[in-house]
Design a protein around this motif. Structure first.
Motif, PDB file in Angstrom:
ATOM      1  N   LEU A 275       0.826  -1.205   0.000  1.00 22.05           N
ATOM      2  CA  LEU A 275       0.000   0.000   0.000  1.00 22.05           C
ATOM      3  C   LEU A 275       0.862   1.259   0.000  1.00 22.05           C
ATOM      4  N   ALA A 276       1.920   1.260   0.802  1.00 23.82           N
ATOM      5  CA  ALA A 276       2.810   2.423   0.847  1.00 23.82           C
ATOM      6  C   ALA A 276       3.490   2.642  -0.503  1.00 23.82           C
ATOM      7  N   TYR A 277       3.884   1.546  -1.151  1.00 27.47           N
ATOM      8  CA  TYR A 277       4.487   1.642  -2.481  1.00 27.47           C
ATOM      9  C   TYR A 277       3.478   2.205  -3.488  1.00 27.47           C
ATOM     10  N   ALA A 278       2.236   1.717  -3.435  1.00 29.37           N
ATOM     11  CA  ALA A 278       1.211   2.207  -4.357  1.00 29.37           C
ATOM     12  C   ALA A 278       0.999   3.706  -4.186  1.00 29.37           C
ATOM     13  N   ASP A 279       0.933   4.154  -2.936  1.00 31.89           N
ATOM     14  CA  ASP A 279       0.699   5.572  -2.662  1.00 31.89           C
ATOM     15  C   ASP A 279       1.872   6.428  -3.141  1.00 31.89           C
ATOM     16  N   ALA A 280       3.088   5.969  -2.887  1.00 27.02           N
ATOM     17  CA  ALA A 280       4.266   6.778  -3.177  1.00 27.02           C
ATOM     18  C   ALA A 280       4.668   6.765  -4.648  1.00 27.02           C
ATOM     19  N   GLU A 281       4.451   5.641  -5.328  1.00 27.79           N
ATOM     20  CA  GLU A 281       5.051   5.465  -6.645  1.00 27.79           C
ATOM     21  C   GLU A 281       4.061   5.363  -7.803  1.00 27.79           C
ATOM     22  N   LEU A 282       2.829   4.956  -7.567  1.00 30.71           N
ATOM     23  CA  LEU A 282       1.924   4.632  -8.675  1.00 30.71           C
ATOM     24  C   LEU A 282       0.887   5.708  -8.966  1.00 30.71           C
ATOM     25  N   ASP A 283       0.696   6.654  -8.062  1.00 30.25           N
ATOM     26  CA  ASP A 283      -0.245   7.753  -8.228  1.00 30.25           C
ATOM     27  C   ASP A 283      -1.634   7.277  -8.662  1.00 30.25           C
ATOM     28  N   PRO A 284      -2.244   6.353  -7.913  1.00 30.51           N
ATOM     29  CA  PRO A 284      -3.569   5.857  -8.295  1.00 30.51           C
ATOM     30  C   PRO A 284      -4.684   6.824  -7.911  1.00 30.51           C
ATOM     31  N   ASP A 285      -5.807   6.716  -8.606  1.00 32.94           N
ATOM     32  CA  ASP A 285      -7.012   7.442  -8.210  1.00 32.94           C
ATOM     33  C   ASP A 285      -7.730   6.742  -7.065  1.00 32.94           C
ATOM     34  N   VAL A 286      -7.583   5.437  -6.995  1.00 29.34           N
ATOM     35  CA  VAL A 286      -8.232   4.662  -5.940  1.00 29.34           C
ATOM     36  C   VAL A 286      -7.426   3.398  -5.697  1.00 29.34           C
ATOM     37  N   VAL A 287      -7.397   2.961  -4.445  1.00 33.78           N
ATOM     38  CA  VAL A 287      -6.698   1.731  -4.049  1.00 33.78           C
ATOM     39  C   VAL A 287      -7.694   0.840  -3.318  1.00 33.78           C
ATOM     40  N   VAL A 288      -7.719  -0.433  -3.685  1.00 38.01           N
ATOM     41  CA  VAL A 288      -8.545  -1.419  -2.986  1.00 38.01           C
ATOM     42  C   VAL A 288      -7.662  -2.608  -2.638  1.00 38.01           C
ATOM     43  N   ASP A 289      -7.675  -3.012  -1.366  1.00 39.94           N
ATOM     44  CA  ASP A 289      -6.956  -4.238  -1.004  1.00 39.94           C
ATOM     45  C   ASP A 289      -7.960  -5.305  -0.586  1.00 39.94           C
ATOM     46  N   ILE A 290      -7.565  -6.559  -0.772  1.00 42.19           N
ATOM     47  CA  ILE A 290      -8.426  -7.691  -0.446  1.00 42.19           C
ATOM     48  C   ILE A 290      -7.570  -8.754   0.228  1.00 42.19           C
TER      49      ILE A 290
END
Length: 504
Positions: free
Chosen positions: A364-379
């Motif tokens: 999640l931290a990598y997604a926030d810092a590096e991928l610049d997503p509009d939305v994140v969902v984890d399962i």
């Protein structure tokens, strides 16, 4: 019997036809033909369309009811053997439709699928219903016609002989095709989840991701242990350091045709603990029996990414698989250790058996810092507390955005995978405070273990729109019943696909 490809499960060949039923039967080989028709609850078990179709095909609907008294309970089946030469079918399967709501039709399809396993040809007459109902009937048929694969004779074998061909009368070919693809996505996730952990480890999952990514046109990047260390993924390294098989992270990328900078970007993150012993705080023996399925979240994310191209998903989707094996050894991480996650946040380890949130935090931290997503969902199959709260039929959903929560819940209702909104209680956050690190990853002083786990994960998503699905309850089934086979269920795969299909 041919060997089973876990990434391409054995299913019947499904087609949709407009009818009429009599013409479909006349065009079919009657040698091993099963005709499936639905029976409604209420005063008249036949809807007008079914009655007319049966009459036109040479059956007496009223005589069928009087002679066989079929159950109308959703998914219940009554099998009628037809004497040779009397009709153009060998078997008539009467399946209960209940009230013919989509959930009932999904169960009806599953019952029909089980009752017709191994048949050369199945003709399924769909009742009058809307598109979600027609899709649910087909999805149920695919899921019910399948059984968990078995390892025997040195190779994987199908768990059941599926029907050869299924012709659905009264359902558009496109609806059939898309419903089958969604159901197969669930089956891929189930096959991966059910693979024994002496075969399946983080490296094995990474290889499956490369294979399925190649087949599906995905970009695939794999971080091995050295790359994780160089990148600062301390959570994955800590959880995996007690195992002889090192951790890994896989990134999968899907980009629709015509995408540009304005195309929304979704990141899906899946927990991938390929076996969970509990670590040094070892689980009871009975608690380990199902732990081969503790990587279900990663299996679902992988399967969903692989289906995006076929279903024409119109947003960019990145999948992150956080893969590790949580084992007991002299090098295992300990209670009281402090772990430094990707990006620098430190976590005090309060329980080595709460490892899923530790690996998810890195991703999640990598997604926030590096991928610049509009939305994140984890399962993730994350907490026993979620299973205690909601048992096996639904999963909690936590979200930082009410609209996102509503979208996911609506997709779940359409897919037959129910989500229930749970709160991110601000007062519970102080239970995660640590004297030696930025945060502790458990909060035993307040209870609500599923909530405190979600609060911990929220610390790693920044200001992103984010949702967390805790599928510890519905992610596994103890029986082969309804739409589920015994073992991993793949709960969430069809839900996420329905959600992604609706995004623009």
């Amino acid at each position: 019997m041919p060997s089973e490809d876990l990434l391409a499960p054995s299913v019947a060949t499904w087609t949709g036809r407009d009818g009429p039923l009599a013409d479909v039967l006349a065009d079919s080989d009657p040698t091993d033909l099963a005709l499936v028709v639905g029976v409604l609850a209420g005063d008249d078990p036949w809807d007008e369309r079914t009655r007319e179709a049966l009459t036109g095909a040479g059956f007496d609907p009223d005589e069928i009811l009087e002679t066989h008294e079929p159950s109308t309970k959703a998914g219940a089946t009554t099998v009628v053997r037809v004497p040779r030469g009397q009709q153009s079918v060998r078997v008539l399967v009467l399946v209960g439709l209940g009230d013919a709501a989509p959930g009932d039709l999904r169960l009806a399809g599953a019952g029909a699928g089980r009752a017709t396993r191994g048949r050369a040809l199945v003709v399924l007459l769909a009742p009058s219903c809307d598109e979600p109902g027609r899709a649910a009937l087909v999805e149920g048929g695919v899921l019910g016609g399948w059984a968990p694969s078995r390892w025997t004779g040195g190779s994987w074998q199908p768990g059941a002989e599926v029907a050869g061909e299924v012709v659905v009368v009264g359902v558009e070919p496109d609806v059939v095709e898309r419903a089958v693809r969604r159901a197969v996505t669930t089956l891929v996730a189930r096959n991966l989840a059910n693979t024994p952990s002496n075969i399946k480890n983080p490296g094995w999952m990474a290889r499956q991701a490369r294979t399925l990514g190649s087949r599906s046109g995905l970009d695939v990047t794999v971080w091995n242990r050295a790359a994780l260390a160089a990148g600062g993924f301390g959570g994955l390294l800590a959880v995996g350091q007690g195992s002889a098989t090192p951790p890994a992270m896989v990134q999968l990328g899907y980009t629709p045709v015509g995408a540009d900078d304005a195309t929304p970007h979704v990141v899906l993150v899946g927990k991938g603990i390929t076996f969970d012993s509990g670590g040094l705080q070892v689980k009871p023996a009975d608690g380990m029996l199902a732990m081969k399925t503790d990587m279900s979240g990663s299996a679902i994310v992988l399967a969903v990414l692989a289906a995006c191209r076929d279903l024409g998903v119109q947003v960019r989707v990145t999948g992150l698989l956080a893969l590790a094996e949580n084992m007991v050894s002299g090098s295992a991480y300990r209670p009281g250790d402090v772990v430094t996650h990707y990006g620098g946040t430190t976590t005090e380890i309060g329980n080595t058996d709460a490892e899923g949130r530790i690996v998810l935090a890195d991703a999640l931290a990598y997604a926030d810092a590096e991928l610049d997503p509009d939305v994140v969902v984890d399962i993730a199959t994350l907490t026993g507390a979620a299973r205690v709260a909601l048992a096996r039929t639904m999963a909690p959903v936590y979200a930082t955005d009410d609209e996102l929560s509503s979208q996911l819940r609506a997709a779940g209702e359409t897919a037959g995978e129910t989500l229930w909104p749970f709160p991110l209680v601000p007062a519970y956050r102080r239970a995660l405070e640590s004297d030696v690190a930025d945060i502790n990853h458990i909060g035993p002083s307040v209870g609500g273990g599923s909530i405190t786990a979600a609060l911990f994960l929220r610390e790693f998503v920044g200001e992103r729109r984010w949702a967390h699905l805790d599928i510890a309850g519905p992610g596994r089934s103890d029986v082969d019943s309804g739409v589920h086979g015994k073992g991993g269920t793949g709960f969430g795969a069809r839900l996420l696909l329905r959600w992604l299909e609706g995004l623009r």
